[in-house]
Enzyme design. Sequence first.
Site, mmCIF file in Angstrom:
data_model
loop_
_atom_site.group_PDB
_atom_site.id
_atom_site.type_symbol
_atom_site.label_atom_id
_atom_site.label_comp_id
_atom_site.label_asym_id
_atom_site.label_seq_id
_atom_site.Cartn_x
_atom_site.Cartn_y
_atom_site.Cartn_z
ATOM 1 N N ARG A 92 24.936 -3.657 54.822
ATOM 2 C CA ARG A 92 26.315 -3.967 55.186
ATOM 3 C C ARG A 92 26.941 -2.800 55.935
ATOM 4 N NH1 ARG A 92 30.932 -5.729 50.867
ATOM 5 N NH2 ARG A 92 30.694 -3.569 50.245
ATOM 6 N N THR A 96 32.860 -2.614 59.192
ATOM 7 C CA THR A 96 33.190 -4.033 59.333
ATOM 8 C C THR A 96 32.929 -4.840 58.069
ATOM 9 O OG1 THR A 96 30.970 -4.643 60.099
ATOM 10 C CG2 THR A 96 32.545 -3.876 61.760
ATOM 11 N N ASP A 190 25.431 -1.773 40.726
ATOM 12 C CA ASP A 190 24.487 -1.868 41.837
ATOM 13 C C ASP A 190 23.099 -2.088 41.257
ATOM 14 O OD1 ASP A 190 22.512 -1.074 43.891
ATOM 15 O OD2 ASP A 190 24.285 -0.550 45.058
ATOM 16 N N ASP A 193 20.202 0.181 42.668
ATOM 17 C CA ASP A 193 20.290 1.566 42.208
ATOM 18 C C ASP A 193 19.864 1.692 40.756
ATOM 19 O OD1 ASP A 193 21.062 2.770 44.547
ATOM 20 O OD2 ASP A 193 23.206 2.753 44.098
#
Length: 203
Positions: A92, A96, A190, A193
């Site tokens: 990502r 934006t 996450d 992670d």
Amino acid sequence: MDAQTRIRDRDATRQVFITQSRRILRLLLEAGVGLLPTEPKAVITPAGHVFEGQTLTERVCAVSVVRAGESFEHELWSIAPEMRLGKILIQRDKTTKEPQLFYSHLPLEVGDQHVLLLEPMLATGGSLMTALAVLESVGVSSPRVIVLNLLSSPQGLERVLSSHPEIDIVTASVESRLDANAFMVPGIGDFGDRFFGTDGPRP
């Protein structure tokens, strides 16, 4: 499910997180494989009797969305060690917030096969939509895709299924909602992670 509770605990050790995540991922894979087309097949058992079973009628490959999707791979090959595996890297954009495709490498003749698409997190649906576009570009039609997913948001599911109503999505949990930062609630943090140990020094 006990495993869901244990992996969502912020104090879970990495060993607990990995072990319990793999329990869930294995179940998702078994459920996904169960959706593949089959036909009857009879075999002779070691006792000399006929068993009326099933066998797959189509070729199948898997595609993981790097990096979190790679968490499925150990369980995938324990079920189907001959399975061919492709990779799609999507990240990502920090400005934006839109997904960007950086890399894809898919099995030969993927357009003629059913695809197990390995994408554990479905929040906004942007990454999954991008991955589906990659598959469509090489001839994989939506009805031949089975998405295997750990957590989904209602918004993400609606976005994906409104554009691809023919795909199957096998998920372990549909979350309550997305928060203002597009994180799932109650969520899991996450996942990549925590699974791969890049979230800090916790053992």
